[in-house]
Scaffold this motif. Structure first.
Motif, short mmCIF file in Angstrom:
data_model
loop_
_atom_site.label_atom_id
_atom_site.label_comp_id
_atom_site.label_asym_id
_atom_site.label_seq_id
_atom_site.Cartn_x
_atom_site.Cartn_y
_atom_site.Cartn_z
N ARG A 72 9.20 -16.64 -8.07
CA ARG A 72 9.38 -16.93 -9.57
C ARG A 72 8.65 -15.89 -10.16
O ARG A 72 7.61 -16.01 -10.82
CB ARG A 72 8.60 -18.56 -9.67
N GLY A 73 9.10 -14.68 -9.94
CA GLY A 73 8.67 -13.57 -10.67
C GLY A 73 7.58 -12.86 -10.07
O GLY A 73 7.04 -11.93 -10.43
N ARG A 74 7.02 -13.24 -8.82
CA ARG A 74 5.84 -12.79 -8.47
C ARG A 74 6.39 -11.93 -7.11
O ARG A 74 7.38 -12.43 -6.23
CB ARG A 74 4.96 -13.61 -7.90
N ARG A 75 5.74 -10.61 -6.82
CA ARG A 75 6.22 -10.03 -5.57
C ARG A 75 4.56 -9.61 -4.97
O ARG A 75 3.62 -9.86 -5.52
CB ARG A 75 6.83 -8.68 -5.81
N LEU A 76 4.74 -9.41 -3.58
CA LEU A 76 3.58 -9.36 -2.78
C LEU A 76 3.05 -7.86 -2.64
O LEU A 76 3.65 -6.97 -2.61
CB LEU A 76 3.86 -9.80 -1.26
N ASP A 77 1.71 -7.64 -2.85
CA ASP A 77 0.78 -6.71 -2.73
C ASP A 77 0.14 -6.88 -1.36
O ASP A 77 -1.06 -7.58 -1.57
CB ASP A 77 -0.06 -6.20 -3.82
N LEU A 78 0.58 -6.40 -0.43
CA LEU A 78 0.05 -6.62 1.18
C LEU A 78 -0.95 -5.58 1.61
O LEU A 78 -0.55 -4.56 1.56
CB LEU A 78 1.16 -7.15 1.98
N VAL A 79 -2.12 -6.21 1.73
CA VAL A 79 -3.25 -5.20 2.31
C VAL A 79 -3.13 -5.31 3.94
O VAL A 79 -3.55 -6.36 4.41
CB VAL A 79 -4.53 -5.49 1.67
N ALA A 80 -3.09 -4.30 4.57
CA ALA A 80 -3.26 -4.21 6.26
C ALA A 80 -4.46 -3.67 6.56
O ALA A 80 -4.39 -2.23 6.49
CB ALA A 80 -1.85 -3.48 6.97
N CYS A 81 -5.48 -4.57 6.78
CA CYS A 81 -6.82 -4.12 7.23
C CYS A 81 -6.98 -3.74 8.61
O CYS A 81 -6.33 -4.13 9.56
CB CYS A 81 -7.75 -5.17 6.95
N PHE A 82 -7.40 -2.38 8.73
CA PHE A 82 -7.49 -1.78 10.15
C PHE A 82 -8.99 -2.29 10.70
O PHE A 82 -9.91 -1.58 10.45
CB PHE A 82 -7.33 -0.43 9.88
N ARG A 83 -8.91 -3.29 11.59
CA ARG A 83 -10.12 -3.42 12.29
C ARG A 83 -10.24 -3.22 13.74
O ARG A 83 -10.80 -4.00 14.73
CB ARG A 83 -10.26 -5.05 11.96
N GLU A 84 -9.46 -2.21 14.08
CA GLU A 84 -9.27 -1.60 15.45
C GLU A 84 -10.52 -1.07 16.13
O GLU A 84 -10.89 0.22 15.32
CB GLU A 84 -8.04 -1.07 15.50
N PRO A 85 -11.29 -1.56 17.08
CA PRO A 85 -12.49 -0.84 17.42
C PRO A 85 -12.13 0.71 18.27
O PRO A 85 -13.05 1.48 18.43
CB PRO A 85 -13.27 -1.85 18.16
N GLY A 86 -11.13 0.53 18.87
CA GLY A 86 -10.55 1.69 19.40
C GLY A 86 -9.83 2.88 18.75
O GLY A 86 -9.84 2.84 17.70
N ASP A 87 -9.48 4.09 19.60
CA ASP A 87 -8.76 4.99 18.74
C ASP A 87 -7.18 5.27 19.17
O ASP A 87 -6.61 6.17 18.89
CB ASP A 87 -9.34 6.43 19.48
N ASP A 88 -6.70 4.09 19.96
CA ASP A 88 -5.12 4.26 20.28
C ASP A 88 -4.63 3.45 19.00
O ASP A 88 -4.63 2.28 18.84
CB ASP A 88 -4.91 3.66 21.54
N LEU A 89 -3.76 4.29 18.27
CA LEU A 89 -2.99 3.55 17.12
C LEU A 89 -1.63 3.07 17.36
O LEU A 89 -0.85 2.77 16.40
CB LEU A 89 -2.92 4.80 16.02
#
Length: 315
Positions: A72-89
């Motif tokens: 109904r006229g709305r679109r999504l602003d999605l935030v992908a939070c990075f909470r990974e403790p390691g270094d493998d992406l």
């Protein structure tokens, strides 16, 4: 310049220790009703958050399934939070691509990382690979969006950076170079004047102007981000609580939105999103629980009606 408005559609947040602020369960139907009332026929952004970590495999959503509100006229602003403790992406980049494939038709914007410049409440900054996650994540997201032919803008954000060396933004620019800065469709700013540090009422307008100018001309410039790259105010709010009246919340909201609007043409600000629609728990006498335009039972505060009026006037 006409602003596009939006709101974080939930109430879940974090306290000063970074712990989740619990409260009554989110009610999807009540959220939809309040969103409809807030923006009417105007285009509108619904901001939501998902958290990624390889460590536990859990992907917290706030509000639950935020994409359900992109109607109904709305679109999504999605935030992908990075909470990974390691270094493998590897998993992180696959996660971003999966989000785009799954929710691309609902997405207006995808923010890669959340407040990566600090490790306080809500921020990703304590993760050792966070800057690589931002740079490589923006490039992977841009590639996936282009491959699928989607109309989705990709960005990252920070809180105000007062370090004269601008180490955070300088570091991002150095790490990603022109490929990274060229892939950014916007840069986001989260800021909460007179919440974490008191600002006298008579100084509020100048404080807001100073933060906005500093973000454009000092922080983004330090990263080599072009002046033509739009700024999104991705989070802004003023919490109620003891000695913080709902009436004052409405006044602060009005002052800040009008200040942002007044600076929008000069600074290239295209979007303003309020944090948040609902209190985490209105019964808790703590400002971290009371950022909402409505109480945790979804009854409006004065700021709810003031924001709706501003959307109709300035949107």
């Amino acid at each position: 310049m006409t602003l596009l408005f939006g709101v974080y559609a939930g109430g879940l947040g974090a306290d000063e220790h970074g712990d989740i602020t619990p409260g009554p369960p989110e009610d999807a139907q009540r959220i939809a009703e309040r969103l409809d009332e807030l923006h009417g026929e105007r285009p509108f952004l619904v901001r939501g958050y998902v958290q990624y970590s390889d460590a536990d495999g859990a992907h917290l959503e706030a509000p639950p399934a935020p994409w359900q509100h992109a109607v109904r006229g709305r679109r999504l602003d999605l935030v992908a939070c990075f909470r990974e403790p390691g270094d493998d992406l590897t998993g992180w980049l696959a996660f971003l691509r999966s989000v785009i494939r799954t929710h691309g038709e609902s997405l207006a914007t995808l923010q890669v990382g959340e407040e990566a410049n600090h490790d306080g409440p809500g921020g990703d900054g304590g993760r050792p690979a966070v800057r690589r996650a931002i740079v490589e994540g923006v490039l992977a997201a841009r590639d996936e969006i282009d491959r699928l032919g989607l109309d989705v803008r990709v960005g990252c954000n920070s809180t105000p950076v007062f370090d004269p060396a601008q180490e955070f933004w300088t570091g991002l620019g150095r790490l990603g170079g022109s490929e990274f800065t060229g892939a950014l469709d916007y840069a986001g700013l989260d800021f909460f004047p007179d919440v974490f540090r008191a600002v006298p009422a008579e100084a509020l307008t100048d404080a807001v102007r100073g933060v906005l100018h500093g973000f454009r001309h000092t922080s983004l410039a330090a990263a080599g981000i072009p002046g033509r790259t739009p700024i999104h105010v991705t989070e802004n709010g003023w919490a109620t609580g003891p000695d913080r009246s709902p009436e004052r919340q409405a006044e602060v909201l009005d002052r800040i939105v009008r200040t942002v609007d007044g600076a929008s043409a000069e600074l290239g600000i295209t979007t303003y999103e309020h944090f948040a629609l609902r209190d985490a728990d209105s019964a808790v006498p703590d400002t971290m629980y009371q950022f909402g335009l409505v109480r945790s039972d979804y009854t409006p505060k004065p700021a709810f009606h003031r924001y709706g009026a501003l959307i109709r006037e300035l949107g």
